[in-house]
Each structure stands twice: as C-alpha cells, then as structure tokens.
Design a protein around this motif. Structure first.
Motif, PDB file in Angstrom:
ATOM      1  N   GLY A  51       0.840  -1.192   0.000  1.00  0.00           N
ATOM      2  CA  GLY A  51       0.000   0.000   0.000  1.00  0.00           C
ATOM      3  C   GLY A  51       0.872   1.238   0.000  1.00  0.00           C
ATOM      4  O   GLY A  51       2.098   1.157  -0.137  1.00  0.00           O
ATOM      5  N   VAL A  52       0.245   2.377   0.185  1.00  0.00           N
ATOM      6  CA  VAL A  52       0.977   3.642   0.163  1.00  0.00           C
ATOM      7  C   VAL A  52       2.092   3.623   1.204  1.00  0.00           C
ATOM      8  O   VAL A  52       1.895   3.173   2.337  1.00  0.00           O
ATOM      9  CB  VAL A  52       0.015   4.814   0.408  1.00  0.00           C
ATOM     10  CG1 VAL A  52       0.788   6.115   0.595  1.00  0.00           C
ATOM     11  CG2 VAL A  52      -0.962   4.932  -0.749  1.00  0.00           C
ATOM     12  N   ASN A  53       3.257   4.089   0.788  1.00  0.00           N
ATOM     13  CA  ASN A  53       4.467   4.171   1.618  1.00  0.00           C
ATOM     14  C   ASN A  53       5.034   2.816   2.019  1.00  0.00           C
ATOM     15  O   ASN A  53       5.895   2.745   2.904  1.00  0.00           O
ATOM     16  CB  ASN A  53       4.220   5.024   2.873  1.00  0.00           C
ATOM     17  CG  ASN A  53       3.942   6.475   2.536  1.00  0.00           C
ATOM     18  OD1 ASN A  53       4.517   7.021   1.589  1.00  0.00           O
ATOM     19  ND2 ASN A  53       3.071   7.106   3.296  1.00  0.00           N
ATOM     20  N   SER A  54       4.572   1.771   1.392  1.00  0.00           N
ATOM     21  CA  SER A  54       5.097   0.426   1.628  1.00  0.00           C
ATOM     22  C   SER A  54       5.825  -0.062   0.391  1.00  0.00           C
ATOM     23  O   SER A  54       5.260  -0.061  -0.709  1.00  0.00           O
ATOM     24  CB  SER A  54       3.955  -0.536   1.956  1.00  0.00           C
ATOM     25  OG  SER A  54       4.294  -1.878   1.621  1.00  0.00           O
ATOM     26  N   THR A  55       7.098  -0.429   0.538  1.00  0.00           N
ATOM     27  CA  THR A  55       7.827  -1.052  -0.562  1.00  0.00           C
ATOM     28  C   THR A  55       8.719  -2.141   0.011  1.00  0.00           C
ATOM     29  O   THR A  55       9.314  -1.967   1.080  1.00  0.00           O
ATOM     30  CB  THR A  55       8.705  -0.052  -1.348  1.00  0.00           C
ATOM     31  OG1 THR A  55       9.664   0.530  -0.485  1.00  0.00           O
ATOM     32  CG2 THR A  55       7.859   1.026  -2.011  1.00  0.00           C
ATOM     33  N   GLU A  56       8.807  -3.243  -0.712  1.00  0.00           N
ATOM     34  CA  GLU A  56       9.606  -4.375  -0.271  1.00  0.00           C
ATOM     35  C   GLU A  56      10.373  -4.928  -1.459  1.00  0.00           C
ATOM     36  O   GLU A  56       9.893  -4.862  -2.591  1.00  0.00           O
ATOM     37  CB  GLU A  56       8.714  -5.493   0.293  1.00  0.00           C
ATOM     38  CG  GLU A  56       7.797  -5.078   1.422  1.00  0.00           C
ATOM     39  CD  GLU A  56       8.519  -4.884   2.727  1.00  0.00           C
ATOM     40  OE1 GLU A  56       7.949  -4.253   3.647  1.00  0.00           O
ATOM     41  OE2 GLU A  56       9.681  -5.354   2.841  1.00  0.00           O
ATOM     42  N   LYS A  57      11.535  -5.489  -1.176  1.00  0.00           N
ATOM     43  CA  LYS A  57      12.294  -6.162  -2.223  1.00  0.00           C
ATOM     44  C   LYS A  57      11.759  -7.574  -2.411  1.00  0.00           C
ATOM     45  O   LYS A  57      11.339  -8.236  -1.459  1.00  0.00           O
ATOM     46  CB  LYS A  57      13.784  -6.180  -1.863  1.00  0.00           C
ATOM     47  CG  LYS A  57      14.430  -4.808  -1.944  1.00  0.00           C
ATOM     48  CD  LYS A  57      15.929  -4.890  -1.834  1.00  0.00           C
ATOM     49  CE  LYS A  57      16.568  -3.513  -1.964  1.00  0.00           C
ATOM     50  NZ  LYS A  57      16.298  -2.911  -3.288  1.00  0.00           N
ATOM     51  N   GLY A  58      11.812  -8.028  -3.649  1.00  0.00           N
ATOM     52  CA  GLY A  58      11.306  -9.340  -3.974  1.00  0.00           C
ATOM     53  C   GLY A  58      12.372 -10.406  -3.893  1.00  0.00           C
ATOM     54  O   GLY A  58      13.418 -10.239  -3.260  1.00  0.00           O
ATOM     55  N   ASP A  59      12.097 -11.520  -4.576  1.00  0.00           N
ATOM     56  CA  ASP A  59      12.993 -12.668  -4.489  1.00  0.00           C
ATOM     57  C   ASP A  59      14.286 -12.466  -5.265  1.00  0.00           C
ATOM     58  O   ASP A  59      15.324 -13.031  -4.912  1.00  0.00           O
ATOM     59  CB  ASP A  59      12.280 -13.912  -5.031  1.00  0.00           C
ATOM     60  CG  ASP A  59      10.959 -14.146  -4.334  1.00  0.00           C
ATOM     61  OD1 ASP A  59       9.982 -14.492  -5.019  1.00  0.00           O
ATOM     62  OD2 ASP A  59      10.906 -13.966  -3.099  1.00  0.00           O
ATOM     63  N   LEU A  60      14.223 -11.670  -6.333  1.00  0.00           N
ATOM     64  CA  LEU A  60      15.397 -11.446  -7.166  1.00  0.00           C
ATOM     65  C   LEU A  60      15.966 -10.077  -6.853  1.00  0.00           C
ATOM     66  O   LEU A  60      15.270  -9.069  -6.897  1.00  0.00           O
ATOM     67  CB  LEU A  60      15.026 -11.523  -8.653  1.00  0.00           C
ATOM     68  CG  LEU A  60      16.173 -11.313  -9.646  1.00  0.00           C
ATOM     69  CD1 LEU A  60      17.153 -12.478  -9.572  1.00  0.00           C
ATOM     70  CD2 LEU A  60      15.634 -11.150 -11.056  1.00  0.00           C
ATOM     71  N   SER A  61      17.247 -10.070  -6.541  1.00  0.00           N
ATOM     72  CA  SER A  61      17.902  -8.807  -6.251  1.00  0.00           C
ATOM     73  C   SER A  61      17.921  -7.923  -7.485  1.00  0.00           C
ATOM     74  O   SER A  61      18.198  -8.392  -8.592  1.00  0.00           O
ATOM     75  CB  SER A  61      19.335  -9.071  -5.773  1.00  0.00           C
ATOM     76  OG  SER A  61      20.019  -7.858  -5.572  1.00  0.00           O
ATOM     77  N   SER A  62      17.615  -6.673  -7.287  1.00  0.00           N
ATOM     78  CA  SER A  62      17.568  -5.749  -8.414  1.00  0.00           C
ATOM     79  C   SER A  62      18.184  -4.421  -8.001  1.00  0.00           C
ATOM     80  O   SER A  62      18.049  -3.984  -6.852  1.00  0.00           O
ATOM     81  CB  SER A  62      16.122  -5.538  -8.866  1.00  0.00           C
ATOM     82  OG  SER A  62      16.033  -4.538  -9.853  1.00  0.00           O
ATOM     83  N   GLU A  63      18.852  -3.767  -8.941  1.00  0.00           N
ATOM     84  CA  GLU A  63      19.427  -2.454  -8.674  1.00  0.00           C
ATOM     85  C   GLU A  63      18.395  -1.344  -8.838  1.00  0.00           C
ATOM     86  O   GLU A  63      18.699  -0.172  -8.613  1.00  0.00           O
ATOM     87  CB  GLU A  63      20.632  -2.217  -9.587  1.00  0.00           C
ATOM     88  CG  GLU A  63      21.779  -3.184  -9.285  1.00  0.00           C
ATOM     89  CD  GLU A  63      22.859  -3.145 -10.340  1.00  0.00           C
ATOM     90  OE1 GLU A  63      23.939  -3.705 -10.089  1.00  0.00           O
ATOM     91  OE2 GLU A  63      22.627  -2.580 -11.429  1.00  0.00           O
ATOM     92  N   SER A  64      17.206  -1.703  -9.217  1.00  0.00           N
ATOM     93  CA  SER A  64      16.155  -0.713  -9.372  1.00  0.00           C
ATOM     94  C   SER A  64      15.547  -0.352  -8.024  1.00  0.00           C
ATOM     95  O   SER A  64      15.705  -1.082  -7.032  1.00  0.00           O
ATOM     96  CB  SER A  64      15.064  -1.252 -10.299  1.00  0.00           C
ATOM     97  OG  SER A  64      14.516  -2.449  -9.764  1.00  0.00           O
ATOM     98  N   THR A  65      14.847   0.773  -8.004  1.00  0.00           N
ATOM     99  CA  THR A  65      14.122   1.198  -6.809  1.00  0.00           C
ATOM    100  C   THR A  65      12.684   1.520  -7.193  1.00  0.00           C
ATOM    101  O   THR A  65      12.381   1.772  -8.357  1.00  0.00           O
ATOM    102  CB  THR A  65      14.763   2.442  -6.166  1.00  0.00           C
ATOM    103  OG1 THR A  65      14.763   3.506  -7.124  1.00  0.00           O
ATOM    104  CG2 THR A  65      16.183   2.145  -5.721  1.00  0.00           C
ATOM    105  N   VAL A  66      11.810   1.500  -6.203  1.00  0.00           N
ATOM    106  CA  VAL A  66      10.402   1.803  -6.442  1.00  0.00           C
ATOM    107  C   VAL A  66       9.913   2.767  -5.384  1.00  0.00           C
ATOM    108  O   VAL A  66      10.548   2.956  -4.346  1.00  0.00           O
ATOM    109  CB  VAL A  66       9.517   0.534  -6.421  1.00  0.00           C
ATOM    110  CG1 VAL A  66       9.823  -0.368  -7.599  1.00  0.00           C
ATOM    111  CG2 VAL A  66       9.703  -0.220  -5.105  1.00  0.00           C
ATOM    112  N   SER A  67       8.781   3.357  -5.652  1.00  0.00           N
ATOM    113  CA  SER A  67       8.122   4.224  -4.678  1.00  0.00           C
ATOM    114  C   SER A  67       6.623   4.016  -4.784  1.00  0.00           C
ATOM    115  O   SER A  67       6.111   3.589  -5.818  1.00  0.00           O
ATOM    116  CB  SER A  67       8.476   5.692  -4.918  1.00  0.00           C
ATOM    117  OG  SER A  67       8.014   6.109  -6.192  1.00  0.00           O
ATOM    118  N   ARG A  68       5.926   4.314  -3.695  1.00  0.00           N
ATOM    119  CA  ARG A  68       4.462   4.172  -3.675  1.00  0.00           C
ATOM    120  C   ARG A  68       3.894   5.342  -2.872  1.00  0.00           C
ATOM    121  O   ARG A  68       3.562   5.226  -1.702  1.00  0.00           O
ATOM    122  CB  ARG A  68       4.077   2.839  -3.054  1.00  0.00           C
ATOM    123  CG  ARG A  68       2.609   2.510  -3.224  1.00  0.00           C
ATOM    124  CD  ARG A  68       2.318   1.806  -4.509  1.00  0.00           C
ATOM    125  NE  ARG A  68       0.916   1.553  -4.729  1.00  0.00           N
ATOM    126  CZ  ARG A  68       0.228   0.526  -4.218  1.00  0.00           C
ATOM    127  NH1 ARG A  68       0.846  -0.340  -3.427  1.00  0.00           N
ATOM    128  NH2 ARG A  68      -1.052   0.375  -4.507  1.00  0.00           N
TER     129      ARG A  68
END
Lengths: 113, 113
Positions: B51-68
């Motif tokens: 939800g809003v203001n919640s972000t988590e990394k998934g199973d595969l490591s990634s150099e990308s970032t996200v926002s919500r």
C-alpha cells in the motif's frame, strides 16, 4: 516452502487436437490456483482461477482446469486447440496468509497446422 | 479486464542513463508488484508494495528502486542503466477482495545499449 512445478517446458500439438498442460504445487493447505497466458511481447492474461467449490473451473478462450487435491495438481485443458493458442502458459499459486504469489516456470505451446 | 497501464512499452537507452518505468492502475488495488522476465523465461519478483508508503524487495535482487506515494501509481527507477538490465518488466496489482488475483500490465521492454 511453497512451490509450483510445470513439468513440461515445451509442448507441440496439432491444430484441433486436445491439450493438457500440467501443474503441480506444494503447499500445506489448499491454495488459490491460477492459470495465465502470455503472448509474445505481452503481459500475462488471466485464463481462470480456483478458490473453492467445484473443482472443475471454466475460463476464457475455451480453457478449463481441474483441481485435484489428492495429486496437488491443477492441470489446464482445452478440447480443441486453435493456432492462436500458441503462447506461454504459467500456472500460479496464491497463498492467502502472507499474501504470497508463486509462478511456475511456464510451458511454451506450439500449434502446428 | 484489468485496468493497469505501463509506459513506455518499449525503450532503448544508453548505458548510464536514468530511467523510470511508469505503472498505474485504476482498480484501487492495495498491492502492486514488479516482475522481471527475460524472453521465454520465468518471472522473477523484484519489488512489491502492500500500500501507500510500503515497498519491499522481492525474491530477485535488483538495482532498481520503487516508490508508492499514491495507491494507483508504482513507478520503477534505474538510476544508471546497464546492458544487464535489458529485460521485460511487468507491473501487476492485486487485492484481497478478488482472492489476491494478480492482474498484469502489458509490460515494458527495456533495452540498454
């Protein structure tokens, strides 16, 4: 740990022939079960899903799937394949607790005339 | 049919450039996801949000970032793209009311040269 297995990496069928794509899952309780189809260069489209009740579920494009608890399987079937069914098919398991979602590695379907 | 949109659909950029892949859904779903998928390969979860203001990394490591920052919007950013980032990126969303059924966007094909 939860897992989804699609034993067939690639399947080739003749147009008009019947189709069955296999999917097995590993989970302690009855999960939510899904089949998706992906055409080249596209996202995944939901074909059908099973949550509870009747173990034979109908989906779009003439597909159906049967949940068999004793075999931990959710195989996808179609009685007569069309050339437009050529695509990648993914089985998925949704685990309500923890909100996790697990995809199989996919089965590529080729349809020959 | 789900209403989840990704832009751009196709992008070719040079190494070192910063890019943002946009994803929007109009269904009011709380959960959103980013998957990475190489051609003909399985899906790998790289980010998700409850939800809003919640972000988590998934199973595969990634150099990308996200926002919500908003419920409907879940952009993915690469600060400095590299050829190894060349892939298809699939955005998805789900809600508990639909049994956590995941709905996918059409995907964004990224090529880094």
């Amino acid at each position: 740990a939860q897992s989804v297995t699609q034993p067939d990496i690639h399947i080739t069928v003749s147009e008009g022939a019947s189709l069955e794509l296999r999917c097995n899952y590993s989970y302690g309780a009855t999960p939510y079960l899904f089949w998706y189809v992906q055409s080249p260069g596209q996202g995944l489209q939901l074909l059908l899903k099973y949550f509870s009740g009747d173990t034979l579920v109908q989906g779009i494009k003439g597909f159906e799937a049967e949940f068999k608890r004793s075999q931990s399987s959710f195989n996808l079937r179609k009685p007569s394949v069309h050339w437009s069914d050529a695509a990648e098919y993914f089985c998925a398991v949704g685990v309500y607790a923890g909100n996790q979602f697990y995809f199989g590695t996919g089965t590529s379907l080729t349809v020959i005339p | 049919e789900a209403d989840i949109y990704q832009t751009p659909r196709y992008l070719v950029i040079g190494t070192g450039k910063k890019i943002t892949l946009e994803c929007s859904q109009t269904m009011g779903h709380d959960k959103m996801y980013w998957y990475q998928q190489d051609p003909g390969m399985e899906l790998h979860l790289i980010h998700y949000s409850y939800g809003v203001n919640s972000t988590e990394k998934g199973d595969l490591s990634s150099e990308s970032t996200v926002s919500r920052i908003r419920t409907e919007h879940f952009p993915l950013t690469l600060e400095s793209a590299r050829p190894s980032h060349t892939s298809q990126y699939l955005c998805a969303s789900s809600e508990e009311a639909s049994g956590n059924t995941i709905y996918f966007g059409e995907g964004s094909w990224l090529t880094v040269v």
